[in-house]
Design an enzyme around this catalytic site. Structure first.
Site, short mmCIF file in Angstrom:
data_model
loop_
_atom_site.label_atom_id
_atom_site.label_comp_id
_atom_site.label_asym_id
_atom_site.label_seq_id
_atom_site.Cartn_x
_atom_site.Cartn_y
_atom_site.Cartn_z
CG HIS A 119 -1.89 0.99 1.41
ND1 HIS A 119 -1.64 2.26 1.85
CD2 HIS A 119 -3.22 0.93 1.17
CE1 HIS A 119 -2.77 2.96 1.87
NE2 HIS A 119 -3.75 2.16 1.46
CG ASP A 196 0.55 -2.45 6.16
OD1 ASP A 196 -0.44 -2.61 6.89
OD2 ASP A 196 0.52 -1.79 5.11
CD GLN A 199 -6.99 -4.56 3.86
OE1 GLN A 199 -7.99 -5.23 4.12
NE2 GLN A 199 -7.07 -3.28 3.54
CE LYS A 222 -7.21 -0.21 6.20
NZ LYS A 222 -7.92 0.25 5.02
CB CYS A 360 -3.62 3.37 -1.60
SG CYS A 360 -4.77 4.68 -1.30
N1 PLP Z 1 -1.73 -0.79 4.56
C1 PLP Z 1 -2.68 -1.52 3.96
C2 PLP Z 1 -2.37 -2.90 3.49
C3 PLP Z 1 -3.96 -0.96 3.80
O1 PLP Z 1 -4.91 -1.67 3.19
C4 PLP Z 1 -4.21 0.35 4.27
C5 PLP Z 1 -5.52 0.98 4.06
O2 PLP Z 1 -6.26 0.63 3.17
C6 PLP Z 1 -3.17 1.04 4.91
C7 PLP Z 1 -1.95 0.44 5.03
C8 PLP Z 1 -3.38 2.42 5.44
O3 PLP Z 1 -4.27 2.38 6.50
P1 PLP Z 1 -4.80 3.73 7.17
O4 PLP Z 1 -5.33 4.58 6.05
O5 PLP Z 1 -5.86 3.28 8.10
O6 PLP Z 1 -3.66 4.38 7.87
#
Ligand code: PLP
Length: 402
Positions: A119, A196, A199, A222, A360
């Site tokens: 992401h 990270d 998900q 999430k 993203c």
């Molecule tokens: N990493 C992953 C794999 C994501 O799917 C997302 C959000 O869709 C993020 C990071 C970023 O999360 P946040 O916008 O809640 O900080």
């Protein structure tokens, strides 16, 4: 299922004269009543700053905030609640790490490893550092199924590799990466590992001691909690060595105009008034998940994923991205000759929330040489019937656009 769906007030609404079908769970989950009530209770009865005042409300608020931290620690099996830092979310957790590691650990010429499926929030903070430090970013690529080419990892490590930062599971492909194996390889070379979990946290049982990563990041929103609260887990011995990210109230032992003595983790890393209501909401969300059981949740979500794949794969011209057997409940696809955004717009008219675009994760789409796709992502409150309605409306939309 009926009583679970009743727990989520947003599910009962009509959208464009149709019963809402919410298939955008990978972007953010809906919230159960217990989380909404938890927030309401905090703001209507004991809203107060934490760790600062000695009065009744502040003591109550501090207790709730710290028990939320302990609940998060238990949930991901951290050794100790001091390993839990509250942040705004995954994005802030990774930015925190990139900026602190740049200050404390990384040197000019160092190398870091990411994967093809990251992401943007696990790409941009590192790319931005390239200008400051002469960093080299190396990528673990994917095969035709979308799975990481882990055998190539050994070739990517050099003596200059300092950090490996990667998604536990992909927000586009849904693929659940074998992080224990990867972390193990990194550890044997003394490379710091950042996972990270944005998900994976809502679909998997996370055990940070078992994974043995150095840092694990996730967002509350999430996993049924409010927006604006998230977590950075870090191993205690590492956190003890790191400088503060932001500076301000609530993170010090002593301050003069000449010198500051910072507090110990996690307080050293939580400058300013924290999101107390968010932390309480996150703790309520964890209680809610525990009341159903993550294994029960996973079982239902996997049956949704299987049903979705089964119904979609027969559609003419469909290309599904991420064809691994081990996936979280995300299906993203394109239909040949039809723009994904047009499909999303028509589906919205039928009350079906999907997501079209790059999600993203633009470098992943560059790899596939496409400008985005349509993603549906399930939660345990979704049903097989909703998938059937979705497929029926998708077919209608395809016929309209052909
Ligand atoms: N990493 C992953 C794999 C994501 O799917 C997302 C959000 O869709 C993020 C990071 C970023 O999360 P946040 O916008 O809640 O900080």
């Amino acid at each position: 299922m009926k009583s679970i769906r009743n727990d989520f007030p947003a599910l009962s609404q009509m959208v464009n004269n149709n019963q809402l079908i919410y298939f955008d769970n990978a972007a953010t989950s809906l919230k159960p009543k217990s989380v909404i009530e938890g927030l309401k209770d905090y703001y209507s009865s004991f809203n107060s700053n934490v760790h600062r005042a000695g009065h009744y409300l502040s003591a109550k608020s501090t207790k709730a905030y710290e028990s939320a931290r302990a609940n998060v620690a238990d949930y991901i099996n951290a050794k100790d609640s001091t390993e839990i830092i509250f942040t705004k979310g995954t994005t802030e957790s990774i930015n925190f790490l990139a900026s602190i590691l740049a200050e404390d650990i990384l040197k000019d010429g160092d190398e870091i490893i990411l994967t093809r499926m990251e992401h943007h929030s696990n790409i941009i903070p590192w790319v931005a550092l390239k200008d400051k430090l002469d960093l080299t970013i190396k990528i673990i690529e994917i095969d035709e199924k979308g799975e990481l080419l882990i055998d190539d990892l050994d070739k990517l490590f050099t003596e200059k590799t300092k950090v490996l930062s990667m998604a536990h599971s992909s927000n586009v492909l849904g693929i659940l990466n074998p992080i224990e194996e990867i972390v193990n390889k990194a550890k044997s070379r003394g490379v710091l590992t950042i996972i990270d979990g944005a998900q994976a946290i809502v679909h998997e049982k996370i055990d940070v001691q078992k994974i043995d990563c150095d840092f694990y990041c996730f967002s509350g929103h999430k996993m049924y909690a409010p927006m604006g609260i998230g977590v950075l887990y870090g191993k205690k011995e590492l956190l003890n060595q790191l400088s503060p990210y932001q500076k301000g109230g609530g993170m010090i032992k002593n301050v003069t105009y000449e010198e500051v003595i910072y507090n110990t983790p996690p307080y050293r890393f939580e400058a300013g008034t924290p999101n107390v209501g968010g932390a309480i909401g996150l703790s309520k969300a964890i209680d809610y998940i525990n009341s159903i059981g993550i294994e029960t949740i996973k079982k239902h979500e996997q049956s949704l994923l299987n049903h979705g794949n089964y119904k979609l794969k027969v559609i003419e011209g469909i290309k599904i991205y991420g064809r691994s057997a081990i996936k979280d409940p995300i299906i993203s696809f394109n239909i040949s000759g039809i723009h994904h955004s047009d499909l999303a717009i028509i589906l919205d008219k039928f009350g079906i929330a999907t997501r079209a675009g790059f999600h993203c994760a633009q470098p992943l789409f560059d790899h596939y040489n496409v400008k985005g796709n349509l993603r549906i992502s399930f939660s345990f409150y979704n049903t097989i019937e909703e998938i059937d309605i979705f497929v029926e409306k998708l077919n209608l939309a395809i016929n309209m656009l052909k």
